[in-house]
Write a protein that holds these residues in place. Structure first.
Motif, mmCIF file in Angstrom:
data_model
loop_
_atom_site.group_PDB
_atom_site.id
_atom_site.type_symbol
_atom_site.label_atom_id
_atom_site.label_comp_id
_atom_site.label_asym_id
_atom_site.label_seq_id
_atom_site.Cartn_x
_atom_site.Cartn_y
_atom_site.Cartn_z
ATOM 1 N N VAL A 154 0.835 -1.200 0.000
ATOM 2 C CA VAL A 154 0.000 0.000 0.000
ATOM 3 C C VAL A 154 0.871 1.252 0.000
ATOM 4 C CG1 VAL A 154 -1.646 1.345 1.364
ATOM 5 C CG2 VAL A 154 -1.993 -1.105 1.052
ATOM 6 N N LEU A 155 1.903 1.270 0.836
ATOM 7 C CA LEU A 155 2.784 2.437 0.901
ATOM 8 C C LEU A 155 3.487 2.666 -0.427
ATOM 9 C CD1 LEU A 155 4.423 1.967 4.428
ATOM 10 C CD2 LEU A 155 2.653 3.616 3.767
ATOM 11 N N SER A 156 3.879 1.596 -1.092
ATOM 12 C CA SER A 156 4.582 1.728 -2.363
ATOM 13 C C SER A 156 3.641 2.173 -3.475
ATOM 14 C CB SER A 156 5.245 0.394 -2.724
ATOM 15 O OG SER A 156 5.914 0.485 -3.960
ATOM 16 N N ASN A 157 2.481 1.515 -3.578
ATOM 17 C CA ASN A 157 1.562 1.798 -4.679
ATOM 18 C C ASN A 157 0.919 3.177 -4.562
ATOM 19 O OD1 ASN A 157 2.051 -0.738 -5.787
ATOM 20 N ND2 ASN A 157 0.340 -1.686 -4.697
ATOM 21 N N GLN A 158 0.731 3.654 -3.338
ATOM 22 C CA GLN A 158 0.041 4.921 -3.140
ATOM 23 C C GLN A 158 0.986 6.107 -2.992
ATOM 24 O OE1 GLN A 158 -3.276 5.269 -3.388
ATOM 25 N NE2 GLN A 158 -3.302 3.099 -3.902
ATOM 26 N N SER A 159 2.268 5.904 -3.196
ATOM 27 C CA SER A 159 3.218 7.007 -3.029
ATOM 28 C C SER A 159 3.017 8.082 -4.094
ATOM 29 C CB SER A 159 4.651 6.472 -3.066
ATOM 30 O OG SER A 159 4.906 5.794 -4.297
ATOM 31 N N ILE A 160 2.797 7.676 -5.335
ATOM 32 C CA ILE A 160 2.613 8.670 -6.403
ATOM 33 C C ILE A 160 1.295 9.416 -6.251
ATOM 34 C CG2 ILE A 160 2.411 8.967 -8.904
ATOM 35 C CD1 ILE A 160 4.358 6.591 -9.173
ATOM 36 N N PRO A 161 0.145 8.726 -6.008
ATOM 37 C CA PRO A 161 -1.074 9.493 -5.726
ATOM 38 C C PRO A 161 -0.933 10.428 -4.532
ATOM 39 C CG PRO A 161 -1.630 7.213 -6.215
ATOM 40 C CD PRO A 161 -0.140 7.282 -6.119
ATOM 41 N N ALA A 162 -0.180 10.004 -3.523
ATOM 42 C CA ALA A 162 0.007 10.864 -2.352
ATOM 43 C C ALA A 162 0.798 12.112 -2.717
ATOM 44 C CB ALA A 162 0.722 10.097 -1.243
ATOM 45 N N ALA B 251 -6.234 4.872 0.414
ATOM 46 C CA ALA B 251 -5.369 3.727 0.148
ATOM 47 C C ALA B 251 -5.871 2.477 0.856
ATOM 48 C CB ALA B 251 -3.934 4.053 0.583
ATOM 49 N N VAL B 252 -6.259 2.626 2.120
ATOM 50 C CA VAL B 252 -6.777 1.480 2.873
ATOM 51 C C VAL B 252 -8.063 0.970 2.241
ATOM 52 C CG1 VAL B 252 -7.730 0.761 5.096
ATOM 53 C CG2 VAL B 252 -5.650 2.141 5.025
#
Length: 365
Positions: free
Chosen positions: A72-80, A310-311
């Motif tokens: 989750v942390l990796s996949n959502q880094s760009i949207p964040a 993300a969750v």
């Protein structure tokens, strides 16, 4: 010499005048206000924890695991990162719709410079990040000095960015040769630190930097005043045009960083990538304005909002949701974010008005 006249008993003090709403009623309002403040400040964070616990109970073998958290942390880094980039203009009441187009152009450009032109990857990455900064400045100049609404202006500049993306790629993908991309470049996304993906620390660093700018520096206070009341900001002598250009420049800088990270993630140059990140970015920025500092876009609130999204997406994905569930979730979240942001802003104004009408201690004595 005549003695002084005897002093009589002091006159009785007049009883305190009751407040317009009555003493008991005003005494009972403070707890309600404090409870409402706590809900507005920490409600979204509590909801994020609750959603995580619910999915952990429903999916005990796969959801509450370190592998899932890392994913989750990796996949959502760009949207964040894009949500944080969108947050900066939102503080001044502006919107940057070129975020998705800029992301696509940035990641295609860095791939073109590395694969086609043979540039060293650090030079290519720095040039792309600097290009994002320049693009942000152009957006700010068009909005502030050409006096074009930010929706229209950034939509127009975004369309130009999309055209440049097509020009660089000729409508096809940029694929590395058999040797692949430099390991140092791919490590920007694949590396780990303290057992967690490195992109999560990029997001954390941007959050800290943005928090300092918005909450501790004059530029941040200027942007909040401009977003709240542009006319009052002008009367106070705040450089509104320059401050807004800085806001768009910061947004473009973050988009450039996100583009480099996206190229390191996908390892190909895809001209059609970018637009799908636009909606989640604004959902995170607008939903984040309802928490931590309700009624004001802020970095910590955006981080909490991105965590909730993300969750939720990770949970419904593991439940086997169809492909249309993600845009449905994002669309509903955007409507909820806009509604809650408006409610938080109105509640903040009502609270200020109530505090202004409340009698001071000197008036009640």
């Amino acid at each position: 010499m005549t003695p002084p006249p005897p002093q009589g008993p002091p006159p009785p003090s007049s009883p305190p005048s009751p407040s317009p709403s009555g003493g008991k009623r005003s005494a009972t309002r403070a707890p309600h206000r404090s409870h409402g403040h706590l809900v507005g400040t920490y409600g979204l964070l509590a909801l994020t924890v609750l959603v995580f616990l619910v999915f952990s109970l429903v999916l005990p073998r796969t959801f509450p695991t370190l592998d899932n958290v890392s994913s989750v942390l990796s996949n959502q880094s760009i949207p964040a990162l894009l949500a944080l980039g969108a947050t900066i203009p939102v503080t001044s009441g502006k919107f940057d719709l070129s975020l998705g187009y800029g992301l696509g152009l940035a990641h295609v450009t860095v791939m073109h410079l590395i694969v086609v032109e043979g540039w060293p990857w650090p030079t290519a990455a720095l040039v792309v990040v600097a290009g994002g900064l320049v693009a942000g400045v152009v957006n700010g100049v068009v909005v502030e000095f050409a006096r074009i609404d930010s929706f229209i202006a950034t939509l127009g500049t975004g369309s130009i960015m999309y055209a440049v993306t097509g020009l660089l790629t000729d409508g096809s993908r940029i694929v590395p040769g058999p040797q692949g991309l430099p390991p140092g470049f791919t490590a920007l996304y694949d590396a780990r630190f303290l057992g967690l993906p490195v992109p999560a620390f990029y997001v954390l660093a941007v959050v800290v930097a943005l928090w300092v700018v918005l909450e501790r520096l004059p530029l941040g206070r200027h942007l909040y005043v401009i977003g709240s009341n542009p006319r009052a900001a002008t009367l106070l002598g705040i450089p509104t045009h320059r401050s807004c250009v800085y806001a768009f420049a910061g947004s473009g800088l973050i988009v450039g960083i996100a583009g480099v990270l996206l190229a390191a993630q996908q390892q190909i140059g895809n001209p059609s990538v970018g637009l799908e990140y636009l909606l989640p970015a604004f959902v995170g920025a607008l939903l984040g304005s309802t928490t931590v500092r309700p009624g004001r876009a802020n970095a910590l609130g955006t981080l909490v909002a991105v965590a909730l999204l993300a969750v939720g997406l990770a949970g419904i994905g593991q439940l086997g949701a169809e492909f249309w569930a993600t845009p449905l979730f994002n669309g509903c979240a955007l409507l909820m974010a806009v509604g809650l942001a408006g409610w938080a802003a109105r509640r903040r104004l009502r609270t200020r008005a109530a505090e202004d009408l409340r009698p001071s201690p000197r008036e009640t004595v």
